[in-house]
Design a protein around this motif. Structure first.
Motif, short mmCIF file in Angstrom:
data_model
loop_
_atom_site.label_atom_id
_atom_site.label_comp_id
_atom_site.label_asym_id
_atom_site.label_seq_id
_atom_site.Cartn_x
_atom_site.Cartn_y
_atom_site.Cartn_z
N TYR A 56 0.80 -1.15 -0.10
CA TYR A 56 -0.13 0.03 -0.03
C TYR A 56 0.89 1.20 -0.14
N LYS A 57 1.76 1.43 0.99
CA LYS A 57 2.72 2.45 0.80
C LYS A 57 3.46 2.61 -0.31
N LEU A 58 3.91 1.31 -0.93
CA LEU A 58 4.54 1.69 -2.38
C LEU A 58 3.65 1.87 -3.35
N PHE A 59 2.64 1.58 -3.33
CA PHE A 59 1.48 2.22 -4.35
C PHE A 59 1.31 3.51 -4.31
N LYS A 60 1.08 4.26 -2.81
CA LYS A 60 0.89 5.53 -2.63
C LYS A 60 2.14 6.29 -3.37
N TYR A 61 3.41 5.74 -3.08
CA TYR A 61 4.32 6.50 -3.24
C TYR A 61 4.55 6.55 -4.82
N LEU A 62 4.49 5.44 -5.80
CA LEU A 62 4.42 5.51 -6.82
C LEU A 62 3.39 6.57 -7.64
N ARG A 63 2.25 6.59 -7.09
CA ARG A 63 1.12 7.50 -7.68
C ARG A 63 1.76 8.76 -7.32
N ARG A 64 2.37 8.94 -6.40
CA ARG A 64 2.84 10.35 -5.97
C ARG A 64 4.01 10.82 -6.90
N GLU A 65 4.92 10.16 -7.12
CA GLU A 65 6.09 10.29 -7.90
C GLU A 65 5.88 10.02 -9.20
N LYS A 76 11.19 -10.30 -2.94
CA LYS A 76 10.06 -9.72 -2.20
C LYS A 76 9.80 -7.96 -2.86
N ALA A 77 10.81 -7.63 -2.94
CA ALA A 77 10.70 -6.16 -3.52
C ALA A 77 10.25 -6.43 -4.87
N GLY A 78 10.54 -7.22 -5.56
CA GLY A 78 10.23 -7.36 -6.98
C GLY A 78 8.94 -7.57 -7.15
N LEU A 79 8.16 -8.42 -6.36
CA LEU A 79 6.86 -8.78 -6.34
C LEU A 79 5.88 -7.56 -5.94
N LEU A 80 6.45 -6.97 -4.71
CA LEU A 80 5.34 -5.84 -4.65
C LEU A 80 5.76 -4.75 -5.46
N GLY A 81 6.94 -4.44 -5.96
CA GLY A 81 7.28 -3.36 -6.91
C GLY A 81 6.49 -3.37 -8.08
N MET A 82 6.47 -4.76 -8.71
CA MET A 82 5.83 -5.07 -9.87
C MET A 82 4.34 -4.86 -9.70
N ILE A 83 3.57 -5.47 -8.56
CA ILE A 83 2.41 -5.27 -8.36
C ILE A 83 1.99 -3.74 -8.38
N ALA A 84 2.70 -2.89 -7.50
CA ALA A 84 2.31 -1.60 -7.19
C ALA A 84 2.64 -0.88 -8.68
N GLY A 85 3.39 -1.14 -9.34
CA GLY A 85 3.86 -0.40 -10.59
C GLY A 85 2.86 -0.81 -11.55
N PHE A 86 2.27 -1.80 -11.61
CA PHE A 86 1.05 -2.37 -12.50
C PHE A 86 -0.24 -1.41 -12.21
N LEU A 87 -0.53 -1.51 -10.93
CA LEU A 87 -1.71 -0.86 -10.31
C LEU A 87 -1.78 0.67 -10.26
N SER A 88 -0.39 1.23 -10.46
CA SER A 88 -0.34 2.74 -10.73
C SER A 88 0.17 3.00 -11.90
N ARG A 89 0.08 2.19 -12.92
CA ARG A 89 0.19 2.28 -14.28
C ARG A 89 1.31 3.02 -14.69
N VAL A 90 2.54 2.63 -13.90
CA VAL A 90 3.93 3.01 -14.77
C VAL A 90 4.16 2.29 -15.82
N PRO A 91 4.54 3.05 -16.93
CA PRO A 91 4.60 2.38 -18.29
C PRO A 91 5.81 1.32 -18.46
#
Length: 377
Positions: A56-65, A76-91
């Motif tokens: 959740y914190k990573l998703f908010k961070y990526l939406r903000r940045e 672990k960071a790869g899994l969470l990062g890819m989920i958050a990046g996908f949800l926040s639509r990082v290209p």
């Protein structure tokens, strides 16, 4: 620890017009010098509550940045990062696989780790692997399709600094002082190991092979540079031997490792799983041949039979046999030592690897402040 590997890459990208932000867990025991970090509380092991919170914190961070590119490594960071990046639509979402923990697991844990890797890869746009054999492993295990896989140069996560890891740049006075401190005599044969002291790193086999060889070679010394880890602890009897055997020299963790390679006649790397194995190429750059097990990643770090020995039989007996051969055939060891640095220079020079890395980033889109016609493709 991943941040330490990335410092030079961050500087390289910044010097070429990229704005880079670093996200990692907060560890006040480490010094990051000139690097600024944003902290997300990642956990290495599975912890549902903390993992959901970090996501959740990573998703908010990526939406903000709102980054154009994200690049995550470690499982672990790869899994969470890819989920958050996908949800926040990082290209552009890059996942670097530095190794597969699942290789030394079984049962439910294997299935969980396998599923996590597949999800991370499925949600990425690019999957970077750091060795040929790691690419084969992830493709053959149906973790990712080959057309999504990228390897930078011949592999490794950042190549090797050939100036730092150059035996001619280590003052002989430093080496002699260190030998005196450790009690290493001129006629001693020194086996060396640098890394975490764990089961997965083959530390049990390392100690047992040394014990087997010591009876016939009383001038044999084993230098271990690293710390014990409770999460993957070795046998208590081998812990006791490390502490009690006067010919096993435990030096503890240090960032100033290059001078320790100068003590060694042979570097022993009996890992059971590896994405690549930086210590192996560091040793060879210092003119030290390597003995390693025939496992993913590690086998790609040396020229088989030319700069070291790759052991099919992953056991203490197999390790001892290979080491014994080199002790008793010094002419073979000397020839390997002479070929080692040349092999590393030709394949893993940091300058070359970083150049290839920059080409990869530039191929993802028009680089900042760079005209389209000079873009690498």
């Amino acid at each position: 620890m991943s941040v330490m590997f990335l410092r030079d890459q961050v500087k390289l990208l910044e010097q070429n017009g990229y704005e880079v932000k670093i996200v990692c867990n907060n560890d006040f025991d480490k010094t990051y010098k000139d690097m600024e970090l944003d902290h997300i509380p990642f956990e290495r092991e599975i912890n549902i509550t903390k993992d959901v919170s970090a996501l959740y914190k990573l998703f908010k961070y990526l939406r903000r940045e709102s980054p154009d590119i994200i690049h995550f490594s470690t499982a672990k960071a790869g899994l969470l990062g890819m989920i958050a990046g996908f949800l926040s639509r990082v290209p552009t979402r890059i996942y670097s696989i530095w190794g597969l923990r699942l290789e030394t697991t079984s049962g439910i844990k294997y299935r969980v780790l396998h599923t996590a890797e597949r999800i991370a890869c499925a949600l990425s746009t690019h999957v970077v692997v750091i060795s040929d054999s790691l690419e084969e492993e992830v493709v053959n295990n149906r973790i990712v399709k080959r057309d999504k896989v990228v390897r930078i140069g011949k592999g490794s996560n950042d190549g090797i600094d050939l100036e730092k890891f150059n035996p001619e740049n280590i003052p002989s006075t430093q080496v002699e002082t260190l030998k005196k401190e450790l009690g290493i005599k001129p006629d001693d044969f020194v086996m060396g190991y640098i890394g975490r002291i764990t089961k997965d790193k083959g530390s049990n086999e390392l100690v047992e092979a040394f014990e087997a060889l010591s009876a016939d070679h009383p001038n044999l010394k084993l230098v271990i540079v690293g710390d014990f880890e409770e999460s993957d602890a070795i046998k208590q009897e081998n812990i006791d031997k490390i502490h009690e055997n006067k010919n096993i020299l435990l030096c503890g963790y240090t960032l100033d490792i290059h001078k320790y390679y100068r003590l060694m006649n042979l570097f022993v790397f009996p890992t059971y799983r590896e994405g690549f194995g930086n210590v192996s190429i560091e040793a060879q750059a210092m003119g030290v041949p390597v003995v390693t097990f025939d496992v993913t990643g590690a086998r790609d770090t040396l020229a088989r039979g030319q700069t070291g020995i790759i052991i099919k039989n992953k056991s203490a007996a197999g390790l001892a046999e290979a080491i014994r051969h080199l002790i008793e055939h010094p002419e073979v060891l000397e020839k390997m030592a002479g070929a080692s640095r040349k092999f590393i220079t030709e394949n893993f020079d940091k300058v070359y690897i970083q150049g290839e890395l920059l080409k990869f980033y530039d191929s993802l889109g028009t680089p900042p402040d760079v005209e389209p016609e000079v873009k690498h493709t």
